[in-house]
Design a protein around this motif. Sequence first.
Motif, PDB file in Angstrom:
ATOM      1  N   CYS A  62      -6.770   3.250   9.608  1.00 22.49           N
ATOM      2  CA  CYS A  62      -7.031   1.734  10.269  1.00 22.49           C
ATOM      3  C   CYS A  62      -5.652   1.021  10.542  1.00 22.49           C
ATOM      4  O   CYS A  62      -5.708  -0.139  10.858  1.00 22.49           O
ATOM      5  CB  CYS A  62      -8.249   1.124   9.735  1.00 22.49           C
ATOM      6  SG  CYS A  62      -9.789   1.695  10.004  1.00 22.49           S
TER       7      CYS A  62
ATOM      8  N   THR B 184      -7.594  -2.771   3.613  1.00 25.15           N
ATOM      9  CA  THR B 184      -6.657  -4.094   3.038  1.00 25.15           C
ATOM     10  C   THR B 184      -6.103  -4.963   4.022  1.00 25.15           C
ATOM     11  O   THR B 184      -6.873  -4.765   5.218  1.00 25.15           O
ATOM     12  CB  THR B 184      -5.527  -3.160   2.304  1.00 25.15           C
ATOM     13  OG1 THR B 184      -4.413  -2.908   3.400  1.00 25.15           O
ATOM     14  CG2 THR B 184      -5.736  -2.270   1.341  1.00 25.15           C
TER      15      THR B 184
ATOM     16  N   GLY C  59      -5.271  -3.215   7.148  1.00 29.54           N
ATOM     17  CA  GLY C  59      -6.305  -2.122   7.710  1.00 29.54           C
ATOM     18  C   GLY C  59      -7.291  -3.052   8.578  1.00 29.54           C
ATOM     19  O   GLY C  59      -7.975  -3.642   8.072  1.00 29.54           O
TER      20      GLY C  59
ATOM     21  N   SER D 132       2.759  -1.089   2.598  1.00 28.72           N
ATOM     22  CA  SER D 132       3.873  -0.257   3.502  1.00 28.72           C
ATOM     23  C   SER D 132       5.127  -1.606   3.606  1.00 28.72           C
ATOM     24  O   SER D 132       5.965  -1.124   4.247  1.00 28.72           O
ATOM     25  CB  SER D 132       3.405   0.087   4.702  1.00 28.72           C
ATOM     26  OG  SER D 132       3.202  -1.029   5.452  1.00 28.72           O
TER      27      SER D 132
ATOM     28  N   THR E 224      -1.455   2.271  -5.673  1.00 28.95           N
ATOM     29  CA  THR E 224      -1.970   2.870  -4.289  1.00 28.95           C
ATOM     30  C   THR E 224      -0.970   4.197  -3.863  1.00 28.95           C
ATOM     31  O   THR E 224      -1.431   5.175  -3.684  1.00 28.95           O
ATOM     32  CB  THR E 224      -1.735   1.933  -3.231  1.00 28.95           C
ATOM     33  OG1 THR E 224      -3.172   1.160  -3.379  1.00 28.95           O
ATOM     34  CG2 THR E 224      -2.108   2.629  -1.693  1.00 28.95           C
TER      35      THR E 224
ATOM     36  N   THR F 203       8.998   8.169   4.387  1.00 27.81           N
ATOM     37  CA  THR F 203       9.758   7.474   5.004  1.00 27.81           C
ATOM     38  C   THR F 203      11.298   7.862   4.542  1.00 27.81           C
ATOM     39  O   THR F 203      11.778   8.093   3.762  1.00 27.81           O
ATOM     40  CB  THR F 203       9.660   5.994   4.564  1.00 27.81           C
ATOM     41  OG1 THR F 203      10.717   5.067   4.953  1.00 27.81           O
ATOM     42  CG2 THR F 203       9.613   5.855   2.903  1.00 27.81           C
TER      43      THR F 203
ATOM     44  N   LYS G 239       7.054   5.415  -2.930  1.00 26.88           N
ATOM     45  CA  LYS G 239       6.818   6.409  -1.693  1.00 26.88           C
ATOM     46  C   LYS G 239       7.715   7.851  -2.353  1.00 26.88           C
ATOM     47  O   LYS G 239       7.215   8.697  -2.307  1.00 26.88           O
ATOM     48  CB  LYS G 239       7.686   5.945  -0.462  1.00 26.88           C
ATOM     49  CG  LYS G 239       6.847   4.725   0.198  1.00 26.88           C
ATOM     50  CD  LYS G 239       5.536   5.383   0.620  1.00 26.88           C
ATOM     51  CE  LYS G 239       5.033   6.573   1.799  1.00 26.88           C
ATOM     52  NZ  LYS G 239       3.974   6.791   2.077  1.00 26.88           N
TER      53      LYS G 239
ATOM     54  N   ASN H  42      12.083   3.556  11.303  1.00 27.34           N
ATOM     55  CA  ASN H  42      11.088   2.700  11.497  1.00 27.34           C
ATOM     56  C   ASN H  42      10.465   2.463  12.972  1.00 27.34           C
ATOM     57  O   ASN H  42      10.962   2.697  13.908  1.00 27.34           O
ATOM     58  CB  ASN H  42      12.087   1.100  11.796  1.00 27.34           C
ATOM     59  CG  ASN H  42      12.473   0.580  10.601  1.00 27.34           C
ATOM     60  OD1 ASN H  42      13.317   1.164   9.767  1.00 27.34           O
ATOM     61  ND2 ASN H  42      12.155  -0.548  10.025  1.00 27.34           N
TER      62      ASN H  42
ATOM     63  N   LYS I 128       5.860  -7.380  10.079  1.00 28.25           N
ATOM     64  CA  LYS I 128       7.099  -6.484  10.117  1.00 28.25           C
ATOM     65  C   LYS I 128       7.750  -6.988  11.230  1.00 28.25           C
ATOM     66  O   LYS I 128       7.145  -7.707  12.008  1.00 28.25           O
ATOM     67  CB  LYS I 128       6.436  -5.034  10.467  1.00 28.25           C
ATOM     68  CG  LYS I 128       5.629  -4.409   9.295  1.00 28.25           C
ATOM     69  CD  LYS I 128       6.216  -4.176   8.242  1.00 28.25           C
ATOM     70  CE  LYS I 128       5.393  -3.623   7.262  1.00 28.25           C
ATOM     71  NZ  LYS I 128       4.595  -2.554   7.500  1.00 28.25           N
TER      72      LYS I 128
END
Length: 332
Positions: free
Chosen positions: A9, A36, A39, A83, A98, A124, A152, A177, A187
């Motif tokens: 999502c 979250t 999402g 993220s 997470t 990433t 990550k 990106n 972002k």
Amino acid sequence: MKVLVTGGCGFIGSNFVHLLMKDQSVSKLTNLDALTYAGHPQNTSDFKDDDRYEFVEGDLRNKSLVFDLVKEAELIVHFAAESHVDRSIESPDEFITTNIVGSFNLLEALKNTNPKARFVQVSTDEVYGSIQEGQFTTKSPIEPNSPYSASKAGADLLARSYHQTYGLEILITRSSNNYGPRQTPEKLIPLMIQRATAGQALPVYGDGSNVRDWIYVEDNCLGVWQACKKGQAGKVYHFGGECEKSNLEVVHQIIESTGANKDQIEFVKDRLGHDWRYALSIEGSEKELGWRPETDFNQGLSKTISWYKENGDWMKAVSQKIETWMKRYEGD
Ligand code: NAD
Ligand code: DAU
């Protein structure tokens, strides 16, 4: 093929769900997402009545749920994560639980319930840190600089170790990106589109000379799907856009495309530990997967701006969810 997607999502995950739902080789797609702030159920609402699609609202940190879902899948594609770098700098806790513990739960579930399944860890370029010249290769040292990228990197290293130690079918994808439809406007690109259109100040960190390599989200998703189907376990695949731009260049292009004004640009306090530049070599993905980024930045940005213009209700609903975070821009 039965596929479990985590984080479907979110921005990239939902674009991946859209891609896979067009592919008839996917007999069942289960999307595990905790919904979250990042999402959004409307990101996958096209499929809510489709028998091939199942949505499970749940958390990666719920081990028994994760075990139940992993054991049913033939392929697990793991996008779910915290993220946003700026949020990780302010409050890293969720990034650790997470991104590291959540990924660990998935790997444990794979080992204990379904060791023949394939697992793709979506990661990433930020795990390599910053690069002054040249490009990161898949053999570059892992030198993350933010709590986000460190979390990550932690997950990537666990994924690697579960392949090395237990012989599981695990591979890692790392992209630069992404931009495109359905990205939460915290972002750079969606934030600037939203604020440029609304006539608000455009907050550029530092002097705007930091460089990012931009990839249209559908190109990354096509790469991840190729890696799922053709990638070799134990390997890392890079998906970069071969499109390096300074942040200021990106902001100027958004100003031109939206008819905003250059005076809206406001240089603000720099991000702590701000990585200077990322650049990925995509040689391995070209050779082994026959993959290249297809979308030119001008075309991709114009499609992206049109999508946000046409989806004002989406933008409004998502912006309400991140209202507290966006208070930092008040008064700009
Ligand atoms: P996003 O923040 O838009 O979406 C993350 C999704 O994960 C959301 O749907 C959220 O609800 C879900 N999620 C978060 N915590 C969860 C938990 N504990 N349990 C279950 N679901 C949870 O992220 P994105 O930008 O789409 O990134 C997806 C993945 O790709 C991440 O792993 C990220 O590190 C990686 N990545 C992103 C980019 C980029 O430019 N956005 C580039 C390279 C790699
Ligand atoms: O490189 C891949 C990474 O790209 C992903 O792993 C991350 O999940 C994703 O969020 C993204 O990280 P960045 O930090 O590069 O993206 P962000 O959009 O936050 O910022 C892009 C650049 O723009 C960065 O140099 C910081 C700058 N910036 C960002 C914001 C939000 C600004 O100048 N002003 C802003 O308001």
